[in-house]
Design a protein around this motif. Sequence first.
Motif, PDB file in Angstrom:
ATOM      1  N   PHE A  82      -9.930  -0.097 -17.829  1.00  0.00           N
ATOM      2  CA  PHE A  82     -10.300  -1.304 -17.270  1.00  0.00           C
ATOM      3  C   PHE A  82      -9.451  -1.397 -15.884  1.00  0.00           C
ATOM      4  O   PHE A  82     -10.014  -1.845 -14.592  1.00  0.00           O
ATOM      5  N   LEU A  83      -8.226  -1.096 -15.974  1.00  0.00           N
ATOM      6  CA  LEU A  83      -7.500  -1.176 -14.722  1.00  0.00           C
ATOM      7  C   LEU A  83      -7.761  -0.498 -13.482  1.00  0.00           C
ATOM      8  O   LEU A  83      -8.107  -0.628 -12.523  1.00  0.00           O
ATOM      9  N   ILE A  84      -8.280   1.098 -13.960  1.00  0.00           N
ATOM     10  CA  ILE A  84      -8.552   2.102 -13.025  1.00  0.00           C
ATOM     11  C   ILE A  84     -10.087   1.216 -12.402  1.00  0.00           C
ATOM     12  O   ILE A  84     -10.409   1.310 -11.283  1.00  0.00           O
ATOM     13  N   THR A  85     -10.809   0.705 -13.362  1.00  0.00           N
ATOM     14  CA  THR A  85     -12.177   0.141 -12.720  1.00  0.00           C
ATOM     15  C   THR A  85     -11.809  -1.172 -11.796  1.00  0.00           C
ATOM     16  O   THR A  85     -12.453  -1.318 -10.744  1.00  0.00           O
ATOM     17  N   PHE A  86     -10.648  -1.777 -12.239  1.00  0.00           N
ATOM     18  CA  PHE A  86     -10.422  -3.133 -11.296  1.00  0.00           C
ATOM     19  C   PHE A  86      -9.953  -2.390 -10.033  1.00  0.00           C
ATOM     20  O   PHE A  86     -10.177  -3.076  -8.976  1.00  0.00           O
ATOM     21  N   ILE A  87      -9.220  -1.193  -9.793  1.00  0.00           N
ATOM     22  CA  ILE A  87      -9.001  -0.671  -8.435  1.00  0.00           C
ATOM     23  C   ILE A  87     -10.066  -0.308  -7.935  1.00  0.00           C
ATOM     24  O   ILE A  87     -10.363  -0.870  -6.525  1.00  0.00           O
ATOM     25  N   ALA A  88     -11.079  -0.055  -8.750  1.00  0.00           N
ATOM     26  CA  ALA A  88     -12.481   0.358  -7.962  1.00  0.00           C
ATOM     27  C   ALA A  88     -13.014  -0.966  -7.295  1.00  0.00           C
ATOM     28  O   ALA A  88     -13.588  -0.902  -6.052  1.00  0.00           O
ATOM     29  N   TRP A  89     -13.048  -1.948  -8.081  1.00  0.00           N
ATOM     30  CA  TRP A  89     -13.401  -3.423  -7.747  1.00  0.00           C
ATOM     31  C   TRP A  89     -12.469  -3.781  -6.380  1.00  0.00           C
ATOM     32  O   TRP A  89     -13.333  -4.222  -5.489  1.00  0.00           O
ATOM     33  N   ILE A  90     -11.323  -3.739  -6.257  1.00  0.00           N
ATOM     34  CA  ILE A  90     -10.684  -3.916  -5.075  1.00  0.00           C
ATOM     35  C   ILE A  90     -10.789  -3.198  -3.936  1.00  0.00           C
ATOM     36  O   ILE A  90     -11.029  -3.810  -2.880  1.00  0.00           O
ATOM     37  N   LEU A  91     -11.178  -1.677  -4.143  1.00  0.00           N
ATOM     38  CA  LEU A  91     -11.298  -1.009  -3.016  1.00  0.00           C
ATOM     39  C   LEU A  91     -12.980  -1.221  -2.416  1.00  0.00           C
ATOM     40  O   LEU A  91     -13.071  -1.088  -1.343  1.00  0.00           O
TER      41      LEU A  91
END
Length: 173
Positions: A82-91
């Motif tokens: 989820f944290l990796i996915t969250f970084i994708a959200w931010i980017l």
Amino acid sequence: MSAAPPYAGTTQLSSRFQSAYASIRPWRLLFDLSVFSLPSSYAEATSRIRRNANYFRGNYALVALVIIFCSLIYHPISMIVFLITFIAWILLYFGREEPFTVMGRIVDDRVVLAFLSLVTILVLVLTHTGLNVLVSVIIGVVVIGVHGAFRDTGDLSLSESEAAEAGLLSFVG
């Protein structure tokens, strides 16, 4: 040809995080209790939900992501994914200043939002937390829907382009 300085990537990432933070409306506006009231009709409630969803789009996405994150406390592998996915959200969603383009075509923010939502749910379901994710998504939709229905929209000011995106302009001529 000169090479980019070693800190160029961190500077760009830092500017994306700042841009992501800037795309979120002020939280005090979201939680201003003086503007909450009962809608007079179903039509008014749906109109409020639509306008609030457009105005607070970034805030609502962040609220939903936090609810999903909290549901993963007992699933550490899923939390890392989820944290990796969250970084994708931010980017890809929160941290963009320019429109997102694919093969020379501009992709609407709502399409990016829907795509990232689907990827987030898919990745978390694949990590065997399907029921947790489903329950947290339902809770997020209910929380956002209740907030959107009960928060009066009279104090919100949308730019002309935001109003057009939300379908709130009418042309009488």
